[in-house]
Design an enzyme around this catalytic site. Sequence first.
Site, PDB file in Angstrom:
ATOM      1  N   HIS A   9       0.832  -1.217   0.000  1.00 28.40           N
ATOM      2  CA  HIS A   9       0.000   0.000   0.000  1.00 28.40           C
ATOM      3  C   HIS A   9       0.866   1.267   0.000  1.00 28.40           C
ATOM      4  O   HIS A   9       1.949   1.269  -0.528  1.00 28.40           O
ATOM      5  CB  HIS A   9      -0.997  -0.058   1.171  1.00 28.40           C
ATOM      6  CG  HIS A   9      -1.675  -1.394   1.259  1.00 28.40           C
ATOM      7  ND1 HIS A   9      -2.731  -1.749   0.458  1.00 28.40           N
ATOM      8  CD2 HIS A   9      -1.381  -2.505   2.013  1.00 28.40           C
ATOM      9  CE1 HIS A   9      -3.084  -3.001   0.733  1.00 28.40           C
ATOM     10  NE2 HIS A   9      -2.284  -3.479   1.656  1.00 28.40           N
ATOM     11  N   GLU A  23      -2.482   0.300   7.922  1.00 28.61           N
ATOM     12  CA  GLU A  23      -1.560  -0.749   7.487  1.00 28.61           C
ATOM     13  C   GLU A  23      -0.331  -0.171   6.797  1.00 28.61           C
ATOM     14  O   GLU A  23       0.792  -0.611   7.018  1.00 28.61           O
ATOM     15  CB  GLU A  23      -2.290  -1.710   6.530  1.00 28.61           C
ATOM     16  CG  GLU A  23      -1.399  -2.828   6.008  1.00 28.61           C
ATOM     17  CD  GLU A  23      -2.089  -3.698   4.968  1.00 28.61           C
ATOM     18  OE1 GLU A  23      -3.293  -3.474   4.700  1.00 28.61           O
ATOM     19  OE2 GLU A  23      -1.427  -4.599   4.429  1.00 28.61           O
ATOM     20  N   HIS A  78       2.660  -7.088   4.797  1.00 34.11           N
ATOM     21  CA  HIS A  78       1.287  -6.594   4.961  1.00 34.11           C
ATOM     22  C   HIS A  78       0.785  -6.866   6.370  1.00 34.11           C
ATOM     23  O   HIS A  78       1.383  -7.630   7.130  1.00 34.11           O
ATOM     24  CB  HIS A  78       0.342  -7.304   3.969  1.00 34.11           C
ATOM     25  CG  HIS A  78       0.516  -6.843   2.562  1.00 34.11           C
ATOM     26  ND1 HIS A  78      -0.357  -5.994   1.940  1.00 34.11           N
ATOM     27  CD2 HIS A  78       1.507  -7.109   1.663  1.00 34.11           C
ATOM     28  CE1 HIS A  78       0.065  -5.760   0.706  1.00 34.11           C
ATOM     29  NE2 HIS A  78       1.196  -6.423   0.511  1.00 34.11           N
ATOM     30  N   GLU A 144       1.397 -11.603   6.288  1.00 32.70           N
ATOM     31  CA  GLU A 144       0.299 -10.816   6.872  1.00 32.70           C
ATOM     32  C   GLU A 144       0.527 -10.833   8.382  1.00 32.70           C
ATOM     33  O   GLU A 144       0.231 -11.814   9.066  1.00 32.70           O
ATOM     34  CB  GLU A 144      -1.054 -11.447   6.528  1.00 32.70           C
ATOM     35  CG  GLU A 144      -1.437 -11.359   5.059  1.00 32.70           C
ATOM     36  CD  GLU A 144      -2.052  -9.999   4.672  1.00 32.70           C
ATOM     37  OE1 GLU A 144      -2.094  -9.085   5.514  1.00 32.70           O
ATOM     38  OE2 GLU A 144      -2.495  -9.889   3.504  1.00 32.70           O
TER      39      GLU A 144
HETATM   40 ZN   LIG Z   1      -2.256  -5.285   2.640  1.00 31.22          ZN
END
Ligand SMILES: [Zn+2]
Length: 268
Positions: A9, A23, A78, A144
């Site tokens: 992102h 995030e 992430h 993640e």
């Molecule tokens: Zn992400």
Amino acid sequence: MKLYLDPGHGGTDPGATGNGLREKDVVLDIALRIREQLTANYEDIQIRMSRTNDSSKSLSQRTDEANSWGADYFLSIHCNAFNGAADGYEDFIHNSLSDQSQTAIYQDIMHQEIIKFNQLRNRGQKKANFHVLRESAMPAFLSENGFIDHQEDAELMEQDTWRQSVAQGHVNGLAKAFNLKQRSDDNTETIFKIIAGSFQVKANADERVAFLKSKGIDAFADRIVISGVTWYRVQAGAFSSKGAAENHLRKVQNTGVDAFILEEQVRS
Ligand SMILES: [Zn+2]
């Protein structure tokens, strides 16, 4: 080894949000810590990042960059979000890959190292058809690191020490998977310096230098600061062999000057 390091992102895309966190900020911080730890502790690693600040970059731009650079590994960082109740850590490789593929072997190693440090519930090793996993020409891995909309996971994300630990887990995984060579004493050498007096008054150090020169011994005054105090340290030679330093030390001492050998480690 060429690592393409991709904090997810950024810029106009905040990624997942929750508990006052975004995030894009959490993963950038983790990625910068990964870069810092790798650079400080390992040799033979080149790192290119998709972003080093809060800027926008499309997924295609990221994989294009990694592919044209010829990265050996694509590492994407992430954080997750779901319904506020889900929590934990999971990681992904592309779903077309077998468990025997090189990428899966790397995932095994990365996963094992990351879960040692992250204090998160282990949701396991997974496969998915994510863009960065599919379009990257090299083995690719996406982690993640907790659920940002889960209260306990988010509380960890807020802590510097947790982000540092998560970075450490990724770094240890990379070091193991790619057999990275640790920076070590092999790259330092010992220098033996002859110190012939230390003075707080520069004129006294200059006088000592002049005296030694009058005896045919080259010297200079090195300005150093110890515990906030400035000293002028007279150095009369530096040697890479201790034997040579000892011979020279005797020569200095024969002039009547107090001197000793100072061993210093320098990076070669
Ligand atoms: Zn992400």
